[in-house]
Design an enzyme around this catalytic site. Structure first.
Site, PDB file in Angstrom:
ATOM      1  N   ASN A  86      14.976  37.487   1.254  1.00  0.00           N
ATOM      2  CA  ASN A  86      16.175  37.636   2.070  1.00  0.00           C
ATOM      3  C   ASN A  86      15.753  37.790   3.526  1.00  0.00           C
ATOM      4  O   ASN A  86      14.837  38.566   3.837  1.00  0.00           O
ATOM      5  CB  ASN A  86      16.976  38.861   1.616  1.00  0.00           C
ATOM      6  CG  ASN A  86      17.521  38.699   0.206  1.00  0.00           C
ATOM      7  OD1 ASN A  86      17.892  37.602  -0.196  1.00  0.00           O
ATOM      8  ND2 ASN A  86      17.555  39.785  -0.553  1.00  0.00           N
ATOM      9  N   HIS A  99       9.445  41.083   2.733  1.00  0.00           N
ATOM     10  CA  HIS A  99       9.149  41.332   1.314  1.00  0.00           C
ATOM     11  C   HIS A  99       9.678  40.175   0.489  1.00  0.00           C
ATOM     12  O   HIS A  99      10.734  39.619   0.772  1.00  0.00           O
ATOM     13  CB  HIS A  99       9.759  42.651   0.836  1.00  0.00           C
ATOM     14  CG  HIS A  99      11.217  42.811   1.158  1.00  0.00           C
ATOM     15  ND1 HIS A  99      11.671  43.166   2.412  1.00  0.00           N
ATOM     16  CD2 HIS A  99      12.322  42.658   0.400  1.00  0.00           C
ATOM     17  CE1 HIS A  99      12.974  43.222   2.405  1.00  0.00           C
ATOM     18  NE2 HIS A  99      13.413  42.911   1.196  1.00  0.00           N
TER      19      HIS A  99
HETATM   20  P1  5GP Z   1      16.454  43.348   0.763  1.00  0.00           P
HETATM   21  O1  5GP Z   1      17.902  43.662   0.541  1.00  0.00           O
HETATM   22  O2  5GP Z   1      16.002  43.807   2.135  1.00  0.00           O
HETATM   23  O3  5GP Z   1      16.061  41.934   0.464  1.00  0.00           O
HETATM   24  O4  5GP Z   1      15.655  44.191  -0.303  1.00  0.00           O
HETATM   25  C1  5GP Z   1      15.255  45.516  -0.101  1.00  0.00           C
HETATM   26  C2  5GP Z   1      14.913  46.077  -1.447  1.00  0.00           C
HETATM   27  O5  5GP Z   1      14.155  47.246  -1.270  1.00  0.00           O
HETATM   28  C3  5GP Z   1      16.140  46.458  -2.300  1.00  0.00           C
HETATM   29  O6  5GP Z   1      16.118  45.731  -3.520  1.00  0.00           O
HETATM   30  C4  5GP Z   1      15.975  47.963  -2.498  1.00  0.00           C
HETATM   31  O7  5GP Z   1      16.375  48.380  -3.776  1.00  0.00           O
HETATM   32  C5  5GP Z   1      14.490  48.163  -2.257  1.00  0.00           C
HETATM   33  N1  5GP Z   1      14.121  49.462  -1.741  1.00  0.00           N
HETATM   34  C6  5GP Z   1      14.692  50.090  -0.678  1.00  0.00           C
HETATM   35  N2  5GP Z   1      14.086  51.274  -0.460  1.00  0.00           N
HETATM   36  C7  5GP Z   1      13.104  51.374  -1.409  1.00  0.00           C
HETATM   37  C8  5GP Z   1      12.137  52.391  -1.684  1.00  0.00           C
HETATM   38  O8  5GP Z   1      12.040  53.432  -1.030  1.00  0.00           O
HETATM   39  N3  5GP Z   1      11.306  52.170  -2.745  1.00  0.00           N
HETATM   40  C9  5GP Z   1      11.373  51.019  -3.491  1.00  0.00           C
HETATM   41  N4  5GP Z   1      10.493  50.912  -4.502  1.00  0.00           N
HETATM   42  N5  5GP Z   1      12.277  50.055  -3.244  1.00  0.00           N
HETATM   43  C10 5GP Z   1      13.127  50.228  -2.211  1.00  0.00           C
END
Ligand code: 5GP
Ligand code: ZN
Length: 113
Positions: A86, A99
């Site tokens: 994303n 990520h």
């Molecule tokens: P995005 O929405 O930015 O593509 O994905 C971010 C991801 O990071 C989400 O799926 C969310 O659940 C995960 N995430 C956010 N904070 C943490 C954290 O502190 N630890 C872990 N393991 N995952 C996290």
């Protein structure tokens, strides 16, 4: 250090790490959207795919290689998986540290919302 994924990369916030080397860390997402939901991050802070530079091309490749490795290690490579990066607001990026999501363990719908 305010970036949550930088803090995970430095071991300052606990995470369920499944693989790491000198360039990347792979760990289970805290809010899994599938039976297998792993995030692969670079150790260095890169805001997003859009913000990455040509000097980071090899690192971007290594992130995908790590997804392939982790998928095999977790036994989901044969059935298949989805890799998602994303990017930015419209892309739904909520954490500003590059990520790749590895999602697997069930059939995944398409198109995304
Ligand atoms: P995005 O929405 O930015 O593509 O994905 C971010 C991801 O990071 C989400 O799926 C969310 O659940 C995960 N995430 C956010 N904070 C943490 C954290 O502190 N630890 C872990 N393991 N995952 C996290
Ligand atoms: Zn960061």
């Amino acid at each position: 250090m305010s970036c949550i994924f930088c803090r995970i990369a430095h071991g300052e916030i606990p995470a369920r790490v499944v693989f790491q080397d000198d360039r990347v860390v792979a760990f289970h997402d805290v809010s899994p959207q599938a039976p297998v939901h792993v995030l692969v991050i670079p150790r260095v802070h890169v805001e997003s795919l859009a913000a990455s530079t040509s000097e980071q091309d090899a690192l971007l490749g290594h992130i995908l290689v790590t997804v392939r490795h982790v998928a095999r290690a977790l036994g989901v490579a044969e059935n298949g998986y989805r890799t998602v990066i994303n990017t930015g607001f419209d892309g739904g990026q909520s954490v500003g540290h590059l990520h790749a999501h590895l999602l697997a363990g069930r059939p995944l719908g398409w198109p995304p919302g």
